[in-house]
Motif scaffolding. Structure first.
Motif, PDB file in Angstrom:
ATOM      1  N   MET A  85       0.754  -1.115   0.131  1.00 57.06           N
ATOM      2  CA  MET A  85      -0.231   0.122  -0.042  1.00 57.06           C
ATOM      3  C   MET A  85       0.737   1.277  -0.062  1.00 57.06           C
ATOM      4  O   MET A  85       0.507   2.187  -0.677  1.00 57.06           O
ATOM      5  CB  MET A  85      -0.834  -0.153   1.341  1.00 57.06           C
ATOM      6  CG  MET A  85      -1.945  -0.982   1.041  1.00 57.06           C
ATOM      7  SD  MET A  85      -3.074  -0.797  -0.404  1.00 57.06           S
ATOM      8  CE  MET A  85      -4.198   0.268  -0.021  1.00 57.06           C
ATOM      9  N   ALA A  86       2.046   1.281   0.650  1.00 57.20           N
ATOM     10  CA  ALA A  86       2.810   2.408   0.738  1.00 57.20           C
ATOM     11  C   ALA A  86       3.417   2.688  -0.605  1.00 57.20           C
ATOM     12  O   ALA A  86       3.610   3.840  -1.193  1.00 57.20           O
ATOM     13  CB  ALA A  86       3.821   1.995   1.890  1.00 57.20           C
ATOM     14  N   GLU A  87       3.913   1.598  -1.256  1.00 55.61           N
ATOM     15  CA  GLU A  87       4.547   1.909  -2.663  1.00 55.61           C
ATOM     16  C   GLU A  87       3.638   2.315  -3.487  1.00 55.61           C
ATOM     17  O   GLU A  87       3.915   3.106  -4.255  1.00 55.61           O
ATOM     18  CB  GLU A  87       5.029   0.222  -3.236  1.00 55.61           C
ATOM     19  CG  GLU A  87       6.396  -0.031  -2.164  1.00 55.61           C
ATOM     20  CD  GLU A  87       6.747  -1.533  -2.522  1.00 55.61           C
ATOM     21  OE1 GLU A  87       7.793  -1.772  -2.736  1.00 55.61           O
ATOM     22  OE2 GLU A  87       5.688  -2.306  -2.778  1.00 55.61           O
ATOM     23  N   ARG A  88       2.138   1.806  -3.380  1.00 52.96           N
ATOM     24  CA  ARG A  88       1.120   2.258  -4.118  1.00 52.96           C
ATOM     25  C   ARG A  88       0.923   3.729  -4.100  1.00 52.96           C
ATOM     26  O   ARG A  88       0.923   4.508  -4.976  1.00 52.96           O
ATOM     27  CB  ARG A  88      -0.036   1.297  -4.110  1.00 52.96           C
ATOM     28  CG  ARG A  88      -0.165   0.125  -4.537  1.00 52.96           C
ATOM     29  CD  ARG A  88      -1.441  -0.700  -4.570  1.00 52.96           C
ATOM     30  NE  ARG A  88      -1.253  -1.933  -5.219  1.00 52.96           N
ATOM     31  CZ  ARG A  88      -1.979  -3.034  -4.679  1.00 52.96           C
ATOM     32  NH1 ARG A  88      -3.025  -2.719  -3.838  1.00 52.96           N
ATOM     33  NH2 ARG A  88      -1.726  -4.197  -4.949  1.00 52.96           N
ATOM     34  N   GLU A  90       2.964   6.028  -2.956  1.00 49.03           N
ATOM     35  CA  GLU A  90       4.281   6.523  -3.369  1.00 49.03           C
ATOM     36  C   GLU A  90       4.083   6.565  -5.009  1.00 49.03           C
ATOM     37  O   GLU A  90       4.662   7.816  -5.665  1.00 49.03           O
ATOM     38  CB  GLU A  90       5.502   5.992  -3.009  1.00 49.03           C
ATOM     39  CG  GLU A  90       7.006   6.386  -3.274  1.00 49.03           C
ATOM     40  CD  GLU A  90       7.925   5.844  -3.168  1.00 49.03           C
ATOM     41  OE1 GLU A  90       9.068   6.207  -3.643  1.00 49.03           O
ATOM     42  OE2 GLU A  90       8.003   4.809  -2.079  1.00 49.03           O
ATOM     43  N   SER A  91       3.805   5.620  -5.653  1.00 50.77           N
ATOM     44  CA  SER A  91       3.478   5.561  -7.127  1.00 50.77           C
ATOM     45  C   SER A  91       2.779   6.489  -7.555  1.00 50.77           C
ATOM     46  O   SER A  91       2.907   7.164  -8.660  1.00 50.77           O
ATOM     47  CB  SER A  91       3.353   4.120  -7.579  1.00 50.77           C
ATOM     48  OG  SER A  91       4.364   3.293  -7.475  1.00 50.77           O
ATOM     49  N   ARG A  92       1.641   6.498  -6.775  1.00 52.59           N
ATOM     50  CA  ARG A  92       0.418   7.502  -7.369  1.00 52.59           C
ATOM     51  C   ARG A  92       0.996   8.979  -7.216  1.00 52.59           C
ATOM     52  O   ARG A  92       0.684   9.905  -8.075  1.00 52.59           O
ATOM     53  CB  ARG A  92      -1.037   7.646  -6.353  1.00 52.59           C
ATOM     54  CG  ARG A  92      -1.697   6.321  -6.868  1.00 52.59           C
ATOM     55  CD  ARG A  92      -2.978   6.296  -5.800  1.00 52.59           C
ATOM     56  NE  ARG A  92      -3.663   5.135  -5.713  1.00 52.59           N
ATOM     57  CZ  ARG A  92      -3.583   4.324  -4.995  1.00 52.59           C
ATOM     58  NH1 ARG A  92      -3.100   4.370  -3.794  1.00 52.59           N
ATOM     59  NH2 ARG A  92      -4.097   3.045  -4.999  1.00 52.59           N
ATOM     60  N   TRP A  98       4.611  13.504 -12.271  1.00 48.27           N
ATOM     61  CA  TRP A  98       5.127  13.188 -13.564  1.00 48.27           C
ATOM     62  C   TRP A  98       4.080  13.529 -14.530  1.00 48.27           C
ATOM     63  O   TRP A  98       4.382  14.335 -15.576  1.00 48.27           O
ATOM     64  CB  TRP A  98       5.456  11.837 -13.755  1.00 48.27           C
ATOM     65  CG  TRP A  98       5.622  11.333 -15.089  1.00 48.27           C
ATOM     66  CD1 TRP A  98       6.999  11.627 -15.761  1.00 48.27           C
ATOM     67  CD2 TRP A  98       4.804  11.013 -16.199  1.00 48.27           C
ATOM     68  NE1 TRP A  98       6.886  10.858 -16.974  1.00 48.27           N
ATOM     69  CE2 TRP A  98       5.514  10.695 -17.592  1.00 48.27           C
ATOM     70  CE3 TRP A  98       3.366  10.628 -16.283  1.00 48.27           C
ATOM     71  CZ2 TRP A  98       4.969  10.179 -18.647  1.00 48.27           C
ATOM     72  CZ3 TRP A  98       2.857  10.086 -17.393  1.00 48.27           C
ATOM     73  CH2 TRP A  98       3.809   9.975 -18.716  1.00 48.27           C
ATOM     74  N   GLN A  99       2.761  13.372 -14.452  1.00 49.53           N
ATOM     75  CA  GLN A  99       1.706  13.770 -15.172  1.00 49.53           C
ATOM     76  C   GLN A  99       1.522  15.199 -15.514  1.00 49.53           C
ATOM     77  O   GLN A  99       1.291  16.035 -16.535  1.00 49.53           O
ATOM     78  CB  GLN A  99       0.237  13.375 -14.832  1.00 49.53           C
ATOM     79  CG  GLN A  99      -0.715  13.180 -15.968  1.00 49.53           C
ATOM     80  CD  GLN A  99      -1.938  12.665 -15.300  1.00 49.53           C
ATOM     81  OE1 GLN A  99      -2.297  12.605 -14.067  1.00 49.53           O
ATOM     82  NE2 GLN A  99      -2.948  12.162 -16.144  1.00 49.53           N
TER      83      GLN A  99
END
Length: 135
Positions: A85-88, A90-92, A98-99
């Motif tokens: 969940m933490a990686e998700r 961070e990815s978001r 980036w977007q």
């Protein structure tokens, strides 16, 4: 890529719905071609299309290229499934940043591409004595 010419957006209009989609497709192919983390058939496909050696239509009809795209998408899906969940989160956050950067770049590129050029050189005005008429 070597010294081959690079296709233009217009060269992708046989598979793109509109000029904006052609622009995004060419940009995606360029990203695949230049990304050191992309290799094999996927990189080869991008380079072949960008160089104009094959068309995008031909590329998507080539089984080995479609297999490479499918394999890459499966890798991405597996990686997403294995995130904590933490990686998700961070990815978001990274994706949102980036977007925003991409949207700003695209707006700038679109303005350069579609707007009037600031470097237009004009010659002297014609008229007055230039018609061969004597006054």
């Amino acid at each position: 890529m070597s010294n081959d010419r690079e296709i233009r957006d217009e060269d992708l209009m046989d598979v793109a719905a509109d000029p904006e989609q052609a622009y995004r497709l060419r940009k995606a192919l360029k990203t695949l071609s230049d990304n050191p983390n992309v290799g094999g058939k996927l990189k080869e496909m991008a380079q072949e299309v960008l160089s104009g050696r094959i068309g995008m239509k031909e590329a998507i009809e080539t089984p080995s290229y479609m297999d490479a795209i499918g394999d890459r998408m499966n890798e991405m899906r597996r990686a997403a499934e294995n995130q904590t969940m933490a990686e998700r989160e961070e990815s978001r956050e990274k994706y949102a940043k980036w977007q925003q950067e991409q949207e700003a770049k695209e707006a700038e590129e679109r303005a350069e591409r579609d707007g009037p050029s600031a470097n237009i050189v004009t010659g002297p005005r014609r008229g007055g004595r230039a018609g061969g008429h004597r006054g």
